[in-house]
Design a protein around this motif. Structure first.
Motif, short mmCIF file in Angstrom:
data_model
loop_
_atom_site.label_atom_id
_atom_site.label_comp_id
_atom_site.label_asym_id
_atom_site.label_seq_id
_atom_site.Cartn_x
_atom_site.Cartn_y
_atom_site.Cartn_z
N PHE A 150 11.61 1.13 -0.80
CA PHE A 150 10.40 0.51 -0.71
C PHE A 150 9.62 0.10 -2.09
O PHE A 150 8.91 -0.56 -2.27
N ILE A 151 9.75 1.32 -2.90
CA ILE A 151 9.23 1.22 -4.30
C ILE A 151 9.81 0.06 -4.82
O ILE A 151 9.22 -0.78 -5.61
N MET A 152 11.36 -0.26 -4.64
CA MET A 152 11.60 -1.68 -5.54
C MET A 152 11.14 -2.99 -4.76
O MET A 152 10.81 -3.85 -5.55
N ILE A 153 10.83 -2.80 -3.50
CA ILE A 153 10.19 -3.92 -2.91
C ILE A 153 8.59 -4.11 -3.44
O ILE A 153 8.40 -5.32 -3.74
N LYS A 154 8.07 -2.99 -3.71
CA LYS A 154 6.93 -3.21 -4.19
C LYS A 154 6.76 -3.65 -5.47
O LYS A 154 6.06 -4.48 -5.89
N TYR A 155 7.52 -3.00 -6.60
CA TYR A 155 7.47 -3.44 -7.84
C TYR A 155 8.54 -4.30 -8.45
O TYR A 155 8.38 -4.90 -9.44
N GLY A 156 9.55 -4.37 -7.53
CA GLY A 156 10.45 -5.51 -7.97
C GLY A 156 10.94 -5.29 -9.43
O GLY A 156 11.19 -4.27 -10.03
N GLU A 157 10.91 -6.40 -10.20
CA GLU A 157 11.61 -6.43 -11.59
C GLU A 157 10.96 -5.58 -12.57
O GLU A 157 11.58 -5.11 -13.58
N LYS A 158 9.76 -5.04 -12.24
CA LYS A 158 8.99 -4.03 -13.27
C LYS A 158 9.90 -2.87 -13.37
O LYS A 158 9.78 -2.00 -14.42
N LEU A 159 10.52 -2.45 -12.55
CA LEU A 159 11.28 -1.46 -12.41
C LEU A 159 12.51 -1.34 -13.52
O LEU A 159 13.15 -0.55 -13.82
N PHE A 160 12.72 -2.71 -13.82
CA PHE A 160 13.95 -2.81 -14.70
C PHE A 160 13.50 -2.93 -16.43
O PHE A 160 14.23 -3.07 -17.29
N TYR A 161 12.25 -3.05 -16.38
CA TYR A 161 11.40 -3.33 -17.88
C TYR A 161 11.60 -1.71 -18.31
O TYR A 161 11.93 -0.80 -17.74
N LYS A 162 11.76 -1.93 -19.84
CA LYS A 162 11.94 -0.72 -20.69
C LYS A 162 11.07 0.39 -20.43
O LYS A 162 11.25 1.35 -20.11
N SER A 163 9.48 0.00 -20.25
CA SER A 163 8.85 0.94 -19.70
C SER A 163 8.32 1.23 -18.29
O SER A 163 7.69 1.88 -17.69
N GLY A 164 9.46 0.76 -17.59
CA GLY A 164 9.30 0.60 -16.11
C GLY A 164 7.87 0.33 -15.63
O GLY A 164 7.49 -0.61 -15.97
N LEU A 165 7.27 1.13 -14.76
CA LEU A 165 5.95 1.00 -14.22
C LEU A 165 4.89 1.69 -15.18
O LEU A 165 3.82 1.63 -14.91
N ASN A 166 5.37 2.16 -16.37
CA ASN A 166 4.24 3.14 -17.10
C ASN A 166 4.09 2.59 -18.29
O ASN A 166 5.04 2.57 -19.39
N LEU A 167 2.95 1.72 -18.69
CA LEU A 167 2.78 0.91 -19.86
C LEU A 167 2.67 1.89 -20.93
O LEU A 167 2.72 1.33 -21.99
N SER A 168 2.39 3.10 -20.84
CA SER A 168 2.27 4.15 -22.09
C SER A 168 3.74 4.29 -22.82
O SER A 168 3.69 5.11 -23.55
N GLU B 212 0.85 -1.33 -0.09
CA GLU B 212 -0.21 -0.11 -0.03
C GLU B 212 0.85 1.43 0.14
O GLU B 212 0.24 2.28 0.14
N LEU B 213 1.85 1.31 -0.41
CA LEU B 213 2.96 2.25 -0.43
C LEU B 213 2.40 3.32 -1.23
O LEU B 213 2.12 2.92 -2.55
N PRO B 214 2.40 4.51 -0.73
CA PRO B 214 1.92 5.66 -1.86
C PRO B 214 2.88 5.60 -2.87
O PRO B 214 3.71 5.58 -2.85
N ASN B 215 2.07 6.12 -4.37
CA ASN B 215 2.76 6.00 -5.41
C ASN B 215 3.46 7.54 -5.68
O ASN B 215 4.12 7.87 -6.50
N ILE B 216 3.34 8.41 -4.80
CA ILE B 216 3.80 9.79 -4.76
C ILE B 216 4.69 9.90 -3.33
O ILE B 216 4.12 9.65 -2.30
N PHE B 217 5.80 10.50 -3.66
CA PHE B 217 6.77 10.74 -2.39
C PHE B 217 6.23 11.43 -1.63
O PHE B 217 6.39 11.24 -0.35
N SER B 218 5.72 12.62 -1.77
CA SER B 218 5.04 13.52 -0.91
C SER B 218 4.07 12.63 0.21
O SER B 218 3.93 13.06 1.07
N ASP B 219 3.41 11.85 -0.30
CA ASP B 219 2.26 11.10 0.52
C ASP B 219 2.92 10.43 1.27
O ASP B 219 2.65 9.97 2.58
#
Ligand code: FAD
Length: 425
Positions: A290-308, A143-150
């Motif tokens: 914590f972002i890396m714990i939450k998203y793992g391998e996806k952060l290393f994909y070309k599009s990262g976490l952003n499918l667009s 449930e880690l917020p996706n925005i740093f300031s949150d």
């Protein structure tokens, strides 16, 4: 219980929670560090994972760790090879019951543990490189917020404090050493660091746990912390920002130790916007963990976490011009020269050269991340991947990527071209 302690990016004896776990639960320990050579040498972008600058800073710290362990009658055994192969051989050779180590929550490092476990080897790994422990967060990592300031506001409103640093467990005196008499030193050669912002061949910058603590003490004995917010965006020199990152990245010091000195400074000397800002930046460091714990391998994909972002291009020849400091832009070349020659770059220049690579040269952000991995003294998988993904708009930030107007940046931060001339001469 016979254990093996595998030092990873936690090259210190104090405030080392996974080491203390091992020390408390063992009768005999074999201490090991491995300069890892992956089984299949298939480095992305054909770059070495660890370049000369970090190798030197690492070898300095390993020598210090070796010396410090010997004070307790233990030996640090050093290897250069595939980590999984070395560890599984040692487990057999010395009838080891358990391997203890720091948990590095990044895909390749998790894979290493998985491979050992697949061989029925008992591994106890513990994540403790952050300032706040995972169980101190006011939410689960899912449930880690996706925005740093949150994230920051939630931490701050919870009024939770980082744990106090701990010393090495006294049980170290009761543990028998297991020795393999291996000491494969890294092939290093000192370069000229006289122009560097973090000159690793000069007295106060030589890697290691004791040196790191001395550095930390000296920093807070000076009054640099109270003007940090106003100097942190400067481009070069040894004093403009804290320079804690190299010590933190190899674990010569812990984030909790940094906080403890900062807290003491705020309580006894001065507390202002600048001292708060050091804490603020340490929260960014935690956030990327914590972002890396939450998203793992996806952060290393070309599009990262952003499918667009599927259609990211790459151009090898532009990438080469960038790495060698031969682009059309002299300000960018200065930054790339500094990085290549010294292994350090200010946060401002990291953002500027990253933006240029992504937005102006149209290259894959992961190539930039790989280049930084190879060159930086303070390379840290979480902060590096997280910042690059953020810059490219492939992280969690809803505002998309970061576009820096290079001309404007140069006018603001290097109006007299001092930096540019310094690194292009
Ligand atoms: P200070 O400004 O004094 O900050 C104090 C501490 O806060 C730092 O030591 C660091 O631990 C933390 N911190 C500050 N800024 C950040 C940030 N943006 N993200 C995470 N933590 C931060 N930092 C690394 O430690 N390793 C990396 O591999 C790395 N790669 C980066 C790649 C890019 C593209 C960018 C834009 C930034 C990267 N950073 C990385 C973050 C930041 O640039 C460095 O931590 C900082 O410049 C180190 O200098 P300092 O210790 O003097 O920082």
């Amino acid at each position: 219980m016979r254990s093996l302690y595998w030092f990873r990016n936690d090259l210190r004896l104090n405030d080392n929670l996974s080491l203390n776990l091992a020390v408390k639960n063992s009768d005999a320990i074999l201490f090991v560090h491995i300069n890892d050579i992956p089984k299949e040498i298939n480095y992305p972008w054909r770059l070495l994972e660890i370049g000369q600058h970090r190798k030197l800073f690492l070898s300095q710290g390993l020598s210090e760790l070796k010396k410090n362990l010997s004070k307790y009658g233990h030996q640090l055994n050093l290897y250069t090879d595939n980590s999984v192969r070395i560890l599984s051989n040692l487990v057999k050779k010395y009838q080891i019951d358990t391997i203890y180590c720091e948990l590095i929550n990044a895909p390749d490092e998790i894979k290493q543990i998985k491979l050992l476990e697949d061989m029925k080897i008992n591994v106890v790994s513990f994540f403790h490189s952050s300032l706040f422990m995972q169980n101190q967060l006011p939410f689960s990592v899912a449930e880690l917020p996706n925005i740093f300031s949150d994230f920051r506001k939630a931490i701050e409103s919870g009024e939770v404090k980082p744990n106090e640093p701990v010393s090495i467990s006294k049980n170290i005196f009761n543990i028998k050493p297991i020795t393999d008499n291996q000491s494969v030193m890294l092939d290093t050669y000192p370069l000229d660091y006289s122009k560097s912002s973090f000159p690793i061949t000069q007295k106060n910058f030589i890697g290691g746990e004791e040196s790191g603590i001395v550095y930390l003490k000296k920093y807070f004995q000076s009054n640099k912390a109270e003007s940090y917010k106003h100097t942190r965006n400067e481009l070069t020199g040894i004093n403009f920002s804290t320079k804690f990152s190299p010590w933190l990245s190899l674990g010569y010091i812990s984030a909790r130790q940094v906080f403890s000195y900062l807290d003491e400074y705020e309580n006894n000397i001065k507390k202002n916007e600048s001292t708060y800002w050091i804490f603020f930046e340490l929260l960014w460091r935690d956030y990327f963990r914590f972002i890396m714990i939450k998203y793992g391998e996806k952060l290393f994909y070309k599009s990262g976490l952003n499918l667009s972002k599927q259609n990211i291009r790459h151009d090898d020849s532009s990438f080469e011009l960038w790495t060698t400091g031969n682009t059309k832009n002299k300000f960018i070349n200065a930054g790339m020269n500094e990085l290549r020659l010294t292994g350090f770059l200010s946060n401002r220049m990291r953002q500027i050269v990253a933006s240029y690579l992504i937005n102006e040269l149209g290259c894959d952000w992961r190539a930039g991340a790989a280049w930084f991995e190879s060159k930086l003294i303070d390379y840290d998988v979480y902060s590096n991947q997280g910042n690059w993904a953020y810059m490219a708009g492939c992280g969690t930030d809803p505002r998309g990527g970061r576009f820096f107007n290079i001309e404007k940046q140069q006018k603001t931060y290097d109006g007299k071209s001092t930096y540019q001339l310094f690194w292009n001469s």
